[in-house]
Design a protein around this motif. Structure first.
Motif, short mmCIF file in Angstrom:
data_model
loop_
_atom_site.label_atom_id
_atom_site.label_comp_id
_atom_site.label_asym_id
_atom_site.label_seq_id
_atom_site.Cartn_x
_atom_site.Cartn_y
_atom_site.Cartn_z
N PRO A 42 2.67 14.15 -4.01
CA PRO A 42 2.77 13.30 -5.38
C PRO A 42 2.23 13.68 -6.85
N SER A 43 2.77 13.29 -8.53
CA SER A 43 1.24 14.58 -8.87
C SER A 43 0.03 12.12 -8.76
N SER A 44 0.28 11.94 -8.37
CA SER A 44 -0.80 10.92 -8.09
C SER A 44 -1.78 11.33 -7.11
N SER A 45 -1.99 12.65 -7.09
CA SER A 45 -2.48 12.67 -5.88
C SER A 45 -4.01 14.01 -6.70
N LEU A 46 -3.26 14.30 -8.26
CA LEU A 46 -3.91 15.12 -8.22
C LEU A 46 -5.56 14.82 -9.40
N HIS A 47 -6.46 15.72 -8.83
CA HIS A 47 -7.88 15.42 -8.80
C HIS A 47 -8.71 16.42 -9.94
N ALA A 119 0.78 13.07 5.04
CA ALA A 119 -0.18 14.23 5.39
C ALA A 119 -0.84 14.82 4.33
N LYS A 120 -0.14 15.19 3.42
CA LYS A 120 0.10 15.76 1.45
C LYS A 120 -0.33 14.72 -0.18
N GLY A 121 0.02 13.81 0.89
CA GLY A 121 -0.15 12.62 -0.37
C GLY A 121 -1.42 12.40 -0.73
N PHE A 122 -2.07 12.14 -0.33
CA PHE A 122 -3.28 11.09 -0.25
C PHE A 122 -3.78 11.30 -1.53
N ASP A 123 -4.46 9.97 -2.74
CA ASP A 123 -4.90 10.01 -3.88
C ASP A 123 -6.37 10.98 -3.74
N THR A 124 -6.63 11.43 -4.76
CA THR A 124 -7.41 12.91 -4.99
C THR A 124 -7.63 14.26 -3.80
N CYS B 76 -0.69 0.12 -9.06
CA CYS B 76 -0.61 -0.87 -7.27
C CYS B 76 -1.54 0.44 -6.47
N GLN B 77 -2.36 -0.31 -6.00
CA GLN B 77 -4.25 1.01 -5.58
C GLN B 77 -4.70 0.18 -4.45
N ASN B 78 -4.98 0.16 -2.91
CA ASN B 78 -4.98 -0.45 -1.90
C ASN B 78 -4.93 -1.78 -1.85
N LEU B 79 -3.42 -1.52 -1.57
CA LEU B 79 -3.25 -3.82 -2.32
C LEU B 79 -3.27 -3.51 -0.71
N ASP B 80 -3.71 -5.32 -0.61
CA ASP B 80 -4.62 -5.85 1.11
C ASP B 80 -3.10 -7.28 0.85
N THR B 81 -2.13 -6.76 1.17
CA THR B 81 -1.36 -8.83 0.89
C THR B 81 -0.63 -8.61 2.31
N ILE B 166 8.90 -6.09 1.16
CA ILE B 166 8.43 -5.27 0.65
C ILE B 166 6.64 -5.69 0.40
N PRO B 167 5.62 -6.16 1.20
CA PRO B 167 4.63 -6.54 0.50
C PRO B 167 3.84 -5.73 0.97
N ARG B 168 4.44 -5.83 2.75
CA ARG B 168 3.83 -4.87 3.64
C ARG B 168 3.82 -3.19 2.96
N GLN B 169 5.40 -2.91 2.75
CA GLN B 169 5.70 -1.47 2.07
C GLN B 169 4.83 -1.14 1.38
N LEU B 170 4.71 -2.13 -0.04
CA LEU B 170 3.52 -1.58 -1.52
C LEU B 170 2.55 -1.21 -0.94
N SER B 171 1.71 -2.01 0.69
CA SER B 171 0.76 -2.42 0.82
C SER B 171 -0.21 -1.05 1.76
N ASP B 172 1.46 -0.63 2.30
CA ASP B 172 1.03 0.58 3.31
C ASP B 172 1.15 1.98 2.51
N ILE B 173 1.69 1.91 1.25
CA ILE B 173 1.81 3.04 0.54
C ILE B 173 0.96 3.53 -0.82
N SER B 174 0.26 2.22 -1.50
CA SER B 174 -0.87 1.84 -2.06
C SER B 174 -2.27 2.47 -1.48
#
Ligand SMILES: [Mg+2]
Ligand SMILES: [Mg+2]
Ligand SMILES: [Mg+2]
Lengths: 221, 221
Positions: A42-47, A119-124, B76-81, B166-174
Protein backbone atom coordinates in the motif's frame (compact mmCIF):
# COMPACT_ATOMS: atom_id res chain seq x y z
CA UNK A 1 10.96 15.26 -11.27
CA UNK A 2 8.89 15.74 -8.13
CA UNK A 3 10.21 16.02 -4.59
CA UNK A 4 10.25 12.78 -2.61
CA UNK A 5 7.39 13.90 -0.36
CA UNK A 6 5.14 14.54 -3.33
CA UNK A 7 6.16 11.21 -4.85
CA UNK A 8 4.86 9.67 -1.63
CA UNK A 9 1.68 11.74 -1.67
CA UNK A 10 0.88 10.98 -5.30
CA UNK A 11 1.66 7.30 -5.37
CA UNK A 12 -1.43 5.14 -5.47
CA UNK A 13 0.15 1.73 -5.70
CA UNK A 14 3.54 0.18 -5.12
CA UNK A 15 4.04 -2.94 -7.26
CA UNK A 16 6.84 -5.24 -6.22
CA UNK A 17 8.49 -7.94 -8.26
CA UNK A 18 9.17 -11.13 -6.30
CA UNK A 19 12.12 -13.52 -6.71
CA UNK A 20 13.93 -11.53 -9.35
CA UNK A 21 17.54 -12.37 -8.41
CA UNK A 22 18.59 -16.03 -8.58
CA UNK A 23 20.70 -16.09 -5.42
CA UNK A 24 17.90 -14.48 -3.41
CA UNK A 25 15.48 -17.13 -4.66
CA UNK A 26 17.89 -19.78 -3.40
CA UNK A 27 18.50 -18.22 0.01
CA UNK A 28 14.77 -18.33 0.84
CA UNK A 29 14.37 -21.88 -0.57
CA UNK A 30 11.89 -20.67 -3.14
CA UNK A 31 11.19 -21.93 -6.64
CA UNK A 32 12.63 -19.88 -9.48
CA UNK A 33 9.71 -18.27 -11.27
CA UNK A 34 9.06 -18.98 -14.97
CA UNK A 35 7.63 -15.50 -15.35
CA UNK A 36 7.73 -12.37 -13.20
CA UNK A 37 5.21 -12.35 -10.37
CA UNK A 38 4.29 -9.31 -8.39
CA UNK A 39 2.41 -8.09 -5.37
CA UNK A 40 1.11 -4.83 -3.97
CA UNK A 41 2.36 -2.78 -1.09
CA UNK A 42 0.00 0.00 0.00
CA UNK A 43 1.14 3.56 -0.62
CA UNK A 44 0.51 4.11 3.10
CA UNK A 45 3.67 2.07 3.76
CA UNK A 46 5.90 4.64 2.02
CA UNK A 47 8.29 6.13 4.54
CA UNK A 48 10.39 9.27 4.14
CA UNK A 49 13.91 9.71 5.57
CA UNK A 50 12.69 12.29 8.11
CA UNK A 51 9.79 10.22 9.41
CA UNK A 52 11.63 8.29 12.09
CA UNK A 53 12.39 4.61 12.54
CA UNK A 54 10.77 1.71 10.73
CA UNK A 55 8.23 0.00 12.95
CA UNK A 56 9.07 -3.42 14.36
CA UNK A 57 5.61 -4.71 15.23
CA UNK A 58 5.68 -7.07 18.19
CA UNK A 59 5.93 -10.74 17.27
CA UNK A 60 7.16 -9.86 13.81
CA UNK A 61 10.50 -10.82 12.26
CA UNK A 62 11.27 -7.75 10.19
CA UNK A 63 13.49 -8.33 7.13
CA UNK A 64 15.07 -5.75 4.82
CA UNK A 65 15.15 -6.11 1.03
CA UNK A 66 16.94 -3.31 -0.80
CA UNK A 67 15.52 -2.61 -4.27
CA UNK A 68 15.80 -0.23 -7.17
CA UNK A 69 12.46 1.54 -7.51
CA UNK A 70 10.89 3.11 -10.57
CA UNK A 71 8.55 6.09 -10.41
CA UNK A 72 6.12 5.78 -13.32
CA UNK A 73 5.94 8.88 -15.50
CA UNK A 74 2.94 8.15 -17.66
CA UNK A 75 0.04 5.75 -17.86
CA UNK A 76 1.18 2.29 -18.91
CA UNK A 77 -1.42 -0.22 -20.02
CA UNK A 78 -0.96 -3.45 -21.99
CA UNK A 79 2.61 -2.59 -22.82
CA UNK A 80 3.96 -5.21 -25.18
CA UNK A 81 7.65 -4.73 -25.64
CA UNK A 82 11.09 -6.12 -25.04
CA UNK A 83 12.55 -2.89 -26.33
CA UNK A 84 14.42 -1.16 -23.54
CA UNK A 85 14.27 2.36 -24.91
CA UNK A 86 10.53 2.08 -25.45
CA UNK A 87 9.90 0.73 -21.95
CA UNK A 88 12.12 3.34 -20.33
CA UNK A 89 9.85 6.07 -21.68
CA UNK A 90 7.40 5.17 -18.92
CA UNK A 91 9.94 5.96 -16.23
CA UNK A 92 9.92 9.41 -14.64
CA UNK A 93 12.71 8.89 -12.14
CA UNK A 94 14.10 6.35 -9.69
CA UNK A 95 14.07 5.84 -5.95
CA UNK A 96 16.05 3.55 -3.73
CA UNK A 97 13.68 1.55 -1.55
CA UNK A 98 13.65 -1.07 1.15
CA UNK A 99 10.84 -3.58 0.79
CA UNK A 100 10.47 -4.31 4.49
CA UNK A 101 8.85 -7.68 5.04
CA UNK A 102 7.32 -9.37 8.08
CA UNK A 103 9.08 -12.62 7.23
CA UNK A 104 7.38 -14.86 9.76
CA UNK A 105 3.97 -13.48 8.78
CA UNK A 106 4.82 -14.08 5.12
CA UNK A 107 6.06 -17.63 5.82
CA UNK A 108 2.79 -18.39 7.60
CA UNK A 109 0.78 -16.85 4.74
CA UNK A 110 2.69 -18.91 2.19
CA UNK A 111 2.06 -22.09 4.15
CA UNK A 112 -1.66 -21.37 4.44
CA UNK A 113 -2.15 -19.98 0.93
CA UNK A 114 -3.10 -16.58 2.32
CA UNK A 115 -2.38 -13.17 0.79
CA UNK A 116 0.88 -11.34 1.43
CA UNK A 117 -0.70 -7.92 1.96
CA UNK A 118 -0.29 -7.90 5.74
CA UNK A 119 3.31 -9.19 5.66
CA UNK A 120 4.27 -6.50 3.16
CA UNK A 121 1.95 -3.71 4.14
CA UNK A 122 2.68 -2.38 7.62
CA UNK A 123 3.03 1.38 7.98
CA UNK A 124 6.69 2.45 7.44
CA UNK A 125 7.48 -0.80 5.56
CA UNK A 126 8.63 1.00 2.44
CA UNK A 127 11.42 3.48 3.24
CA UNK A 128 12.51 5.40 0.16
CA UNK A 129 15.32 7.77 -0.78
CA UNK A 130 15.67 9.98 -3.80
CA UNK A 131 14.46 10.80 -6.30
CA UNK A 132 17.30 9.99 -8.64
CA UNK A 133 17.02 11.74 -12.01
CA UNK A 134 16.41 9.43 -14.92
CA UNK A 135 19.28 11.08 -16.76
CA UNK A 136 21.64 9.98 -14.04
CA UNK A 137 20.91 6.27 -14.48
CA UNK A 138 21.66 5.71 -18.13
CA UNK A 139 21.33 1.95 -17.70
CA UNK A 140 19.11 0.76 -14.82
CA UNK A 141 20.45 -2.76 -15.35
CA UNK A 142 23.96 -1.66 -14.53
CA UNK A 143 23.91 -0.07 -11.10
CA UNK A 144 24.99 -1.52 -7.80
CA UNK A 145 22.60 -1.45 -4.86
CA UNK A 146 23.67 -2.19 -1.33
CA UNK A 147 22.40 -2.30 2.21
CA UNK A 148 24.39 -2.27 5.43
CA UNK A 149 23.19 -3.00 8.95
CA UNK A 150 25.14 -1.24 11.68
CA UNK A 151 27.91 -0.58 9.20
CA UNK A 152 28.20 -4.15 8.00
CA UNK A 153 27.40 -4.88 4.34
CA UNK A 154 24.51 -7.36 3.96
CA UNK A 155 23.41 -6.84 0.36
CA UNK A 156 25.54 -5.59 -2.51
CA UNK A 157 24.86 -6.63 -6.08
CA UNK A 158 24.39 -5.32 -9.58
CA UNK A 159 20.92 -4.84 -11.01
CA UNK A 160 22.40 -6.65 -14.00
CA UNK A 161 21.57 -9.85 -12.11
CA UNK A 162 17.81 -9.36 -12.46
CA UNK A 163 16.14 -12.48 -13.86
CA UNK A 164 13.48 -10.39 -15.57
CA UNK A 165 14.53 -6.97 -16.77
CA UNK A 166 12.49 -3.81 -16.45
CA UNK A 167 10.74 -3.88 -19.88
CA UNK A 168 9.46 -7.38 -19.12
CA UNK A 169 8.33 -6.28 -15.65
CA UNK A 170 6.40 -3.28 -16.96
CA UNK A 171 4.93 -5.34 -19.76
CA UNK A 172 3.72 -8.14 -17.48
CA UNK A 173 2.31 -5.82 -14.82
CA UNK A 174 0.59 -3.55 -17.32
CA UNK A 175 -1.21 -6.49 -18.92
CA UNK A 176 -2.89 -7.14 -15.57
CA UNK A 177 -3.25 -3.69 -14.13
CA UNK A 178 -2.69 -0.21 -15.48
CA UNK A 179 0.33 1.55 -14.07
CA UNK A 180 -0.59 5.17 -13.45
CA UNK A 181 1.61 8.23 -13.32
CA UNK A 182 3.12 8.29 -9.83
CA UNK A 183 2.88 4.57 -9.15
CA UNK A 184 6.10 2.94 -7.98
CA UNK A 185 7.55 -0.37 -9.15
CA UNK A 186 10.12 -2.16 -6.98
CA UNK A 187 12.27 -4.35 -9.17
CA UNK A 188 13.26 -7.10 -6.74
CA UNK A 189 15.99 -7.68 -4.20
CA UNK A 190 19.39 -9.35 -4.51
CA UNK A 191 20.71 -11.95 -2.04
CA UNK A 192 21.57 -11.14 1.54
CA UNK A 193 18.20 -10.25 3.07
CA UNK A 194 17.93 -10.63 6.80
CA UNK A 195 16.37 -9.40 10.03
CA UNK A 196 16.74 -6.10 11.83
CA UNK A 197 15.73 -5.41 15.39
CA UNK A 198 14.94 -2.20 17.23
CA UNK A 199 17.96 0.05 17.31
CA UNK A 200 19.66 -1.45 14.24
CA UNK A 201 20.60 1.15 11.67
CA UNK A 202 20.12 0.37 7.98
CA UNK A 203 22.11 2.29 5.40
CA UNK A 204 21.33 1.68 1.77
CA UNK A 205 22.57 3.22 -1.41
CA UNK A 206 23.30 2.98 -5.06
CA UNK A 207 26.54 3.19 -7.02
CA UNK A 208 27.11 3.82 -10.70
CA UNK A 209 30.52 2.75 -11.99
CA UNK A 210 31.66 2.49 -8.39
CA UNK A 211 30.57 6.05 -7.57
CA UNK A 212 28.04 6.67 -4.82
CA UNK A 213 24.89 8.51 -5.94
CA UNK A 214 24.28 10.98 -3.13
CA UNK A 215 20.52 11.38 -3.49
CA UNK A 216 20.02 7.63 -3.18
CA UNK A 217 21.57 7.43 0.29
CA UNK A 218 19.05 6.04 2.73
CA UNK A 219 19.64 5.85 6.44
CA UNK A 220 16.89 4.53 8.67
CA UNK A 221 16.69 2.99 12.07
CA UNK B 1 -20.34 12.76 0.04
CA UNK B 2 -18.33 12.81 -3.19
CA UNK B 3 -19.54 11.65 -6.59
CA UNK B 4 -18.64 8.07 -7.50
CA UNK B 5 -16.09 9.18 -10.09
CA UNK B 6 -14.21 11.24 -7.55
CA UNK B 7 -14.37 8.38 -5.05
CA UNK B 8 -12.59 6.33 -7.71
CA UNK B 9 -10.08 9.09 -8.44
CA UNK B 10 -9.25 9.69 -4.79
CA UNK B 11 -9.05 6.12 -3.57
CA UNK B 12 -5.50 4.97 -2.94
CA UNK B 13 -6.14 1.50 -1.63
CA UNK B 14 -8.98 -0.98 -1.59
CA UNK B 15 -8.73 -3.32 1.40
CA UNK B 16 -10.79 -6.48 1.22
CA UNK B 17 -11.76 -8.78 4.05
CA UNK B 18 -11.52 -12.48 3.18
CA UNK B 19 -13.74 -15.32 4.42
CA UNK B 20 -16.11 -13.17 6.40
CA UNK B 21 -19.32 -15.16 5.91
CA UNK B 22 -19.40 -18.74 7.21
CA UNK B 23 -21.29 -20.29 4.30
CA UNK B 24 -18.93 -18.69 1.80
CA UNK B 25 -15.95 -20.11 3.67
CA UNK B 26 -17.53 -23.55 3.38
CA UNK B 27 -18.38 -23.29 -0.31
CA UNK B 28 -14.73 -22.68 -1.24
CA UNK B 29 -13.47 -25.40 1.16
CA UNK B 30 -11.49 -22.88 3.15
CA UNK B 31 -10.62 -22.78 6.83
CA UNK B 32 -12.67 -20.43 9.00
CA UNK B 33 -10.34 -17.65 10.09
CA UNK B 34 -9.68 -17.03 13.79
CA UNK B 35 -9.22 -13.36 13.04
CA UNK B 36 -10.04 -11.17 10.06
CA UNK B 37 -7.51 -11.32 7.26
CA UNK B 38 -7.34 -8.90 4.42
CA UNK B 39 -5.73 -8.19 1.10
CA UNK B 40 -5.28 -5.29 -1.28
CA UNK B 41 -6.89 -4.59 -4.60
CA UNK B 42 -5.31 -1.75 -6.55
CA UNK B 43 -7.37 1.39 -6.98
CA UNK B 44 -6.74 0.95 -10.71
CA UNK B 45 -9.23 -1.94 -10.61
CA UNK B 46 -12.13 0.35 -9.63
CA UNK B 47 -14.71 0.34 -12.38
CA UNK B 48 -17.58 2.78 -12.86
CA UNK B 49 -21.02 1.84 -14.21
CA UNK B 50 -20.43 3.77 -17.47
CA UNK B 51 -17.04 2.23 -18.21
CA UNK B 52 -18.20 -0.83 -20.08
CA UNK B 53 -17.94 -4.54 -19.37
CA UNK B 54 -15.69 -6.24 -16.84
CA UNK B 55 -12.70 -7.80 -18.56
CA UNK B 56 -12.56 -11.57 -18.84
CA UNK B 57 -8.85 -12.12 -19.44
CA UNK B 58 -8.18 -15.19 -21.52
CA UNK B 59 -7.50 -18.34 -19.54
CA UNK B 60 -9.06 -16.82 -16.44
CA UNK B 61 -12.09 -18.11 -14.55
CA UNK B 62 -13.73 -14.87 -13.47
CA UNK B 63 -15.83 -15.06 -10.29
CA UNK B 64 -18.14 -12.43 -8.79
CA UNK B 65 -18.27 -11.63 -5.07
CA UNK B 66 -20.81 -8.97 -4.09
CA UNK B 67 -19.76 -6.93 -1.07
CA UNK B 68 -20.77 -3.95 1.00
CA UNK B 69 -18.03 -1.34 0.64
CA UNK B 70 -17.07 1.43 3.02
CA UNK B 71 -15.58 4.73 1.89
CA UNK B 72 -13.27 5.95 4.65
CA UNK B 73 -14.02 9.49 5.78
CA UNK B 74 -11.02 10.27 7.94
CA UNK B 75 -7.59 8.89 8.74
CA UNK B 76 -7.83 5.74 10.82
CA UNK B 77 -4.71 4.44 12.54
CA UNK B 78 -4.38 1.96 15.41
CA UNK B 79 -8.10 2.05 16.07
CA UNK B 80 -8.80 0.01 19.16
CA UNK B 81 -12.50 -0.39 19.62
CA UNK B 82 -15.43 -2.75 19.60
CA UNK B 83 -17.73 0.21 19.90
CA UNK B 84 -19.88 0.47 16.81
CA UNK B 85 -20.72 4.16 17.05
CA UNK B 86 -17.05 5.04 17.50
CA UNK B 87 -15.95 2.92 14.53
CA UNK B 88 -18.71 4.25 12.31
CA UNK B 89 -17.29 7.75 12.69
CA UNK B 90 -14.59 6.75 10.23
CA UNK B 91 -17.13 5.99 7.53
CA UNK B 92 -17.94 8.67 4.97
CA UNK B 93 -20.40 6.71 2.86
CA UNK B 94 -20.98 3.29 1.34
CA UNK B 95 -20.65 1.71 -2.07
CA UNK B 96 -21.86 -1.58 -3.40
CA UNK B 97 -18.96 -3.44 -4.98
CA UNK B 98 -18.14 -6.65 -6.77
CA UNK B 99 -14.79 -8.11 -5.78
CA UNK B 100 -14.09 -9.80 -9.11
CA UNK B 101 -11.63 -12.64 -8.69
CA UNK B 102 -9.58 -14.68 -11.14
CA UNK B 103 -10.45 -17.86 -9.27
CA UNK B 104 -8.12 -20.25 -11.09
CA UNK B 105 -5.25 -17.79 -10.71
CA UNK B 106 -6.07 -17.46 -7.01
CA UNK B 107 -6.30 -21.26 -6.56
CA UNK B 108 -2.88 -21.63 -8.14
CA UNK B 109 -1.45 -18.84 -5.97
CA UNK B 110 -2.87 -20.46 -2.83
CA UNK B 111 -1.35 -23.80 -3.77
CA UNK B 112 2.06 -22.26 -4.43
CA UNK B 113 2.02 -19.81 -1.51
CA UNK B 114 2.11 -16.85 -3.90
CA UNK B 115 0.46 -13.45 -3.44
CA UNK B 116 -3.13 -12.80 -4.47
CA UNK B 117 -2.47 -9.42 -6.07
CA UNK B 118 -2.72 -10.64 -9.66
CA UNK B 119 -5.85 -12.74 -9.06
CA UNK B 120 -7.59 -9.79 -7.43
CA UNK B 121 -6.05 -6.90 -9.30
CA UNK B 122 -6.94 -6.92 -12.99
CA UNK B 123 -8.25 -3.67 -14.44
CA UNK B 124 -12.08 -3.50 -14.11
CA UNK B 125 -12.07 -6.11 -11.31
CA UNK B 126 -13.80 -3.83 -8.83
CA UNK B 127 -17.10 -2.54 -10.22
CA UNK B 128 -18.78 -0.12 -7.81
CA UNK B 129 -22.16 1.59 -7.52
CA UNK B 130 -23.20 4.44 -5.28
CA UNK B 131 -22.33 6.26 -3.21
CA UNK B 132 -24.96 5.47 -0.62
CA UNK B 133 -25.30 8.15 2.05
CA UNK B 134 -24.21 7.08 5.49
CA UNK B 135 -27.49 8.39 6.87
CA UNK B 136 -29.38 5.94 4.71
CA UNK B 137 -27.71 2.87 6.22
CA UNK B 138 -28.44 3.25 9.89
CA UNK B 139 -27.12 -0.23 10.61
CA UNK B 140 -24.55 -1.61 8.13
CA UNK B 141 -24.94 -5.02 9.74
CA UNK B 142 -28.58 -5.18 8.78
CA UNK B 143 -28.80 -4.74 5.04
CA UNK B 144 -29.33 -7.34 2.36
CA UNK B 145 -26.92 -7.53 -0.55
CA UNK B 146 -27.61 -9.56 -3.64
CA UNK B 147 -26.21 -10.39 -7.04
CA UNK B 148 -28.01 -11.86 -10.04
CA UNK B 149 -26.51 -13.27 -13.22
CA UNK B 150 -28.74 -12.98 -16.28
CA UNK B 151 -31.69 -12.36 -14.01
CA UNK B 152 -31.08 -15.36 -11.74
CA UNK B 153 -30.26 -14.70 -8.09
CA UNK B 154 -26.86 -16.11 -7.10
CA UNK B 155 -26.08 -14.25 -3.88
CA UNK B 156 -28.58 -12.81 -1.42
CA UNK B 157 -27.79 -12.51 2.26
CA UNK B 158 -27.82 -10.14 5.18
CA UNK B 159 -24.67 -8.36 6.25
CA UNK B 160 -25.74 -9.50 9.71
CA UNK B 161 -24.04 -12.79 8.84
CA UNK B 162 -20.54 -11.25 8.87
CA UNK B 163 -18.18 -13.26 11.07
CA UNK B 164 -16.21 -10.12 11.97
CA UNK B 165 -18.18 -6.90 12.13
CA UNK B 166 -17.02 -3.56 10.78
CA UNK B 167 -15.46 -2.16 14.00
CA UNK B 168 -13.26 -5.25 14.27
CA UNK B 169 -12.34 -4.98 10.59
CA UNK B 170 -11.32 -1.33 10.85
CA UNK B 171 -9.47 -2.00 14.08
CA UNK B 172 -7.48 -4.93 12.71
CA UNK B 173 -6.61 -3.24 9.41
CA UNK B 174 -5.65 0.04 11.05
CA UNK B 175 -3.22 -1.72 13.39
CA UNK B 176 -1.29 -2.87 10.31
CA UNK B 177 -1.78 -0.03 7.88
CA UNK B 178 -3.30 3.41 8.16
CA UNK B 179 -6.62 3.82 6.40
CA UNK B 180 -6.66 7.20 4.70
CA UNK B 181 -9.58 9.38 3.72
CA UNK B 182 -10.90 8.00 0.44
CA UNK B 183 -9.68 4.44 0.91
CA UNK B 184 -12.30 1.75 0.41
CA UNK B 185 -12.87 -1.32 2.58
CA UNK B 186 -14.79 -4.28 1.17
CA UNK B 187 -16.39 -6.21 3.99
CA UNK B 188 -16.53 -9.72 2.56
CA UNK B 189 -18.89 -11.71 0.41
CA UNK B 190 -21.75 -14.06 1.35
CA UNK B 191 -22.23 -17.51 -0.15
CA UNK B 192 -23.12 -18.08 -3.79
CA UNK B 193 -20.05 -16.84 -5.64
CA UNK B 194 -19.52 -18.23 -9.10
CA UNK B 195 -18.22 -17.68 -12.60
CA UNK B 196 -19.36 -15.30 -15.30
CA UNK B 197 -18.43 -15.46 -18.95
CA UNK B 198 -18.42 -12.87 -21.70
CA UNK B 199 -21.93 -11.62 -22.33
CA UNK B 200 -23.30 -12.51 -18.88
CA UNK B 201 -25.00 -9.59 -17.16
CA UNK B 202 -24.47 -9.07 -13.44
CA UNK B 203 -27.00 -7.05 -11.49
CA UNK B 204 -26.26 -6.33 -7.87
CA UNK B 205 -27.95 -4.29 -5.24
CA UNK B 206 -28.76 -3.60 -1.66
CA UNK B 207 -32.03 -3.67 0.27
CA UNK B 208 -32.89 -2.14 3.60
CA UNK B 209 -35.95 -3.61 5.30
CA UNK B 210 -36.82 -5.25 1.99
CA UNK B 211 -36.67 -1.94 0.09
CA UNK B 212 -34.29 -1.53 -2.81
CA UNK B 213 -31.79 1.31 -2.44
CA UNK B 214 -31.75 2.88 -5.89
CA UNK B 215 -28.23 4.35 -5.81
CA UNK B 216 -26.75 0.94 -5.00
CA UNK B 217 -28.03 -0.69 -8.17
CA UNK B 218 -25.14 -2.03 -10.18
CA UNK B 219 -25.50 -3.48 -13.64
CA UNK B 220 -22.43 -4.63 -15.48
CA UNK B 221 -21.66 -7.01 -18.28
MG1 LIG C 1 11.03 -7.48 -2.34
MG1 LIG D 1 -3.97 2.75 -8.67
MG1 LIG E 1 -14.08 -10.79 -1.63
Amino acid sequence: MAALSSIKDNCRKVMCIGRNYADHVTELNNARPKQPFFFLKPSSSLHLPDEGPVLRPSGVTTHFEVELGIVIGKRCQNLDTDDESEALQYIDSYVLAIDMTARNVQDEAKKKGLPWSIAKGFDTFCPVAGPIAKSKITDPHDVEIYLKVNGKTKQEDSTGLMLFRIPRQLSDISKVMTLEKGDIVLTGTPKGVGPVVTGDVMEAGLRIGGEEVEEARLRVE
